[in-house]
Design an enzyme around this catalytic site. Sequence first.
Site, PDB file in Angstrom:
ATOM      1  N   HIS A  10      40.762  50.693  19.033  1.00 39.98           N
ATOM      2  CA  HIS A  10      39.463  49.979  19.121  1.00 39.98           C
ATOM      3  C   HIS A  10      38.913  48.910  18.353  1.00 39.98           C
ATOM      4  O   HIS A  10      38.020  48.289  18.423  1.00 39.98           O
ATOM      5  CB  HIS A  10      38.405  51.108  19.039  1.00 39.98           C
ATOM      6  CG  HIS A  10      38.575  52.270  19.832  1.00 39.98           C
ATOM      7  ND1 HIS A  10      38.579  51.705  21.441  1.00 39.98           N
ATOM      8  CD2 HIS A  10      38.671  53.411  20.188  1.00 39.98           C
ATOM      9  CE1 HIS A  10      38.598  52.825  22.143  1.00 39.98           C
ATOM     10  NE2 HIS A  10      38.644  53.941  21.573  1.00 39.98           N
ATOM     11  N   ARG A  48      39.069  42.773  40.008  1.00 38.13           N
ATOM     12  CA  ARG A  48      40.024  44.142  39.721  1.00 38.13           C
ATOM     13  C   ARG A  48      39.286  45.258  39.727  1.00 38.13           C
ATOM     14  O   ARG A  48      38.480  45.758  38.867  1.00 38.13           O
ATOM     15  CB  ARG A  48      40.790  43.949  38.201  1.00 38.13           C
ATOM     16  CG  ARG A  48      41.606  42.888  38.013  1.00 38.13           C
ATOM     17  CD  ARG A  48      42.703  43.211  36.828  1.00 38.13           C
ATOM     18  NE  ARG A  48      43.694  42.250  36.675  1.00 38.13           N
ATOM     19  CZ  ARG A  48      43.643  41.167  35.954  1.00 38.13           C
ATOM     20  NH1 ARG A  48      42.695  40.875  35.290  1.00 38.13           N
ATOM     21  NH2 ARG A  48      44.656  40.183  35.640  1.00 38.13           N
ATOM     22  N   ARG A  54      40.133  42.563  45.099  1.00 43.40           N
ATOM     23  CA  ARG A  54      41.136  43.363  45.589  1.00 43.40           C
ATOM     24  C   ARG A  54      40.712  44.630  45.574  1.00 43.40           C
ATOM     25  O   ARG A  54      40.161  45.317  44.468  1.00 43.40           O
ATOM     26  CB  ARG A  54      42.212  42.915  44.127  1.00 43.40           C
ATOM     27  CG  ARG A  54      43.501  43.699  44.540  1.00 43.40           C
ATOM     28  CD  ARG A  54      44.516  43.302  43.307  1.00 43.40           C
ATOM     29  NE  ARG A  54      44.042  43.888  42.202  1.00 43.40           N
ATOM     30  CZ  ARG A  54      44.922  43.705  40.946  1.00 43.40           C
ATOM     31  NH1 ARG A  54      45.883  43.138  40.954  1.00 43.40           N
ATOM     32  NH2 ARG A  54      44.517  44.484  39.893  1.00 43.40           N
ATOM     33  N   ASN A  88      52.674  38.894  37.033  1.00 42.67           N
ATOM     34  CA  ASN A  88      53.145  39.887  36.134  1.00 42.67           C
ATOM     35  C   ASN A  88      53.998  41.048  36.859  1.00 42.67           C
ATOM     36  O   ASN A  88      55.172  41.200  36.264  1.00 42.67           O
ATOM     37  CB  ASN A  88      51.774  40.714  35.718  1.00 42.67           C
ATOM     38  CG  ASN A  88      51.122  39.931  34.821  1.00 42.67           C
ATOM     39  OD1 ASN A  88      51.045  38.890  34.728  1.00 42.67           O
ATOM     40  ND2 ASN A  88      49.860  40.818  34.419  1.00 42.67           N
ATOM     41  N   ARG A 130      58.065  45.334  31.973  1.00 45.79           N
ATOM     42  CA  ARG A 130      57.372  44.418  30.665  1.00 45.79           C
ATOM     43  C   ARG A 130      56.675  45.145  29.823  1.00 45.79           C
ATOM     44  O   ARG A 130      56.171  44.685  28.808  1.00 45.79           O
ATOM     45  CB  ARG A 130      56.293  43.606  31.754  1.00 45.79           C
ATOM     46  CG  ARG A 130      55.240  44.184  32.423  1.00 45.79           C
ATOM     47  CD  ARG A 130      54.459  43.189  33.500  1.00 45.79           C
ATOM     48  NE  ARG A 130      53.681  43.986  34.450  1.00 45.79           N
ATOM     49  CZ  ARG A 130      52.385  44.192  34.430  1.00 45.79           C
ATOM     50  NH1 ARG A 130      51.557  43.932  33.335  1.00 45.79           N
ATOM     51  NH2 ARG A 130      51.833  44.593  35.263  1.00 45.79           N
ATOM     52  N   CYS A 132      47.478  34.251  40.121  1.00 44.70           N
ATOM     53  CA  CYS A 132      46.924  34.954  38.855  1.00 44.70           C
ATOM     54  C   CYS A 132      48.090  35.995  38.068  1.00 44.70           C
ATOM     55  O   CYS A 132      49.127  35.511  38.510  1.00 44.70           O
ATOM     56  CB  CYS A 132      45.827  36.210  39.549  1.00 44.70           C
ATOM     57  SG  CYS A 132      46.367  37.283  40.628  1.00 44.70           S
TER      58      CYS A 132
END
Length: 588
Positions: free
Chosen positions: A190, A297, A333, A453, A464, A502
Site C-alpha cells: 500500500h 478494463r 472490454r 501482455n 510473465r 494495448c
Amino acid sequence: MKEDNILKGIAAAPGITIAKAYLYTKQTEVISSAEVENTEEAVELLNEALSQSRKELQKVFSLAVDKLGVKRAAIFEAQIMILDDPVLIDTIIKRIQKEKKTPEYIVDDEISKYQKLMEASDEAYMKERSHDIEDIKNRIIKSIKKKKWKSRITEDVIVVSPYLTPADTILFSRINIRGFITDFGGLTSHTAIVARSLHIPAVVGVHDATSRIKDGDHLIVDGYHGTAILNPTEKQLEYYRNKIEQIKLYDEELAQLKELPAETLDGKKIHLSANLDLNEEIGFVIQNGAEGIGLVRTEQILQEFEAFPDEETQYKIYSDLAEKLYPKVITIRALDLGGDKVLPFDVKEPNPFLGWRGIRFLLDNRELFKTQTNAILRSGRHKNVKYMIPMVSSVKEIRQFMQLIEECKEELDNRGIEYDKNMKIGIMVEVPSAAVMAELFAREVDFFSIGTNDLIQYLLAVDRGNEIVSDQYQEFHPAVIRTLAYIVRAGKISDDFEISICGEMAADPVAVPLLIGLGLDSISASASVIPTIKKIIRSMNYSEVKEIAEECLHYTTENEINEKMMSFYKEKLSPEIFDDLIGNYPQE
C-alpha cells in the site's frame, strides 16, 4: 565512484527528490497478560477502543477519498470492516470472559493469528497485507491503553521506516513529505500504491535502510530506478539537481503538446488513446491529451462492488464515461476474468492461465454476460462507444458472442430502451490461434485490439509473473515482431478496418516507433505515458520507421532488434532525458 552510499531497492513510485531523512519508528506497546478482576469493565474498555479506532480510520478514509478517489480509498474501508467483524469481536470478548486476561493481551494474541497466516503465505500480496492487520491490532491496543500517536514530523523530509501502513502514508500526505524509503514492501504494497497515486517518489524493499540511515541524514530518492543515495557527494548532488531540472523542463515541453495531434514529421497520423482502470482516472486521461479511451478494463472498475452490479448500475458507469469523453470514442472490454484476475466463484484450477478465463467464462455465465452487454449497448446512444471481448481463440466464440448481442438487442427493443444499433464490435487478439486466424477473424468483426501482455506470454510460453523465467519474456523477440506484422497485414482486409494495440508494449516509448513502422495506426496506453509517446511520434518520420521495421523483421535475435530500437529512440530525445526514462544513467 562512491558506491558505498548507494542503497538499492524497488522503484515503487517515480520521481527524484532531495531532502533530509526522518526516521519513523512506531513505539511498541508493552502487552500485559495480567488477570483482570472485572471482565465486564474489560469488555467495555474493548468496545470503547473499537469505537475509537473506527472513528480514527473513518477520518483516514475520508482523507483518502479526497486524496486518492473512492476506489483506492477502499483499502481503509476493508480495515474498518475488520473492526466490525462479528466473529472476530465475539471471539475476543469470549476469551476475555473465559481467560480473564487484559483486553490488550487477547487482542494481540487473537489478531496475531491472522497475521501469522498471512506472513506464512507464498503470495507476496498476502505477506504485505499482514502489515494492514498489524496496523489495526496496534490501533486497538493504543486505544485500549488510552494513548495517541503524536508526530514530531516536520515538512520537507524523506520518511524512512521499516514499513508504512496505508494510514501512515495518507496521514503523511497532509504535510509536505518529499519521499518514502522502506526496508520492506513491494510494488503491490500500500505504500507503493498510495505513493504512486500521490506522486511522491518512493523506494521500497531496501532491507537495510533503517539500519544505515540516521535522522537528519541528507538523502536522494530516485523513484525511477529504485535507488536511495545516503549523504551524497557534491558530484552526486550536482548530477541529480541537474536531472530534476531537465525532467521539469521536459514535462513543461510535453504539456505544450496536449492540443497537438500525434502526427509524424511526414504527416502520418496516429490515433493515441488511453487505457482506463478506474473512473477517477478520467480527468488524467483528458488532462494528458488522449484522443479517447482505447481500453476500459471493466473488471477493475466493477471490483469495488461486493456483488456483480445490475444493468442500471453498469449503464450509469459506462454512460458517464462516454458522456465525459464525447465526442471522443471509448472502447469497453467485457469482463476479463480468470488467469491472474480473480474469478467471482471459488474455482481452483491447476493452470488458470490456460483455463476458464475471458470469453470462456463469459459464455458459461450468459446472464452475467447479457447484463453487461445490455448496459454497454445502452451506453452507446451517442455513437461513441465500441465493445470488445477478451481471450478469443475461435470463430465459434465470436459467432456465439454475436448471437448473444442480437438477443440483447431484441430484449432492449422489447423493453423500448434506446441503444446503439450499429455499435462497432471487436476482439482482443492475445492468443496465438487468434494471430494465426487474423484474416478470418477480421471478416467477423469491426476491429482488433492486440493485447501484447498475454500474446507474448502465450507465444513464448513464458509466464510473465514467474521471476525464474522473467528474463525470457521479451517484447522484441523476433517471433513477437513477426507475429505483430502478420496480424496487422492479415487484419487490414479493408481501409476502414481498425487495428489498435494495448498492453505494456504499447506504453514502451522504445517500442512505439517499431509498432508504427509495422503499420499500426492506433495505440492505447497508460494515460501517464501519452505525452511522452506523442513527443516520440512527432519527432520521427513514418518513412524511416517503416524501413526500420522491415529491417527488424529480418533479424534473428531480440538483442539485434533491441539495439536497433534503443539507438533510434536515443536519437529522437536528448541523451539526458533518454537516460532518465530508460534507466541506465550512472549513480555518481
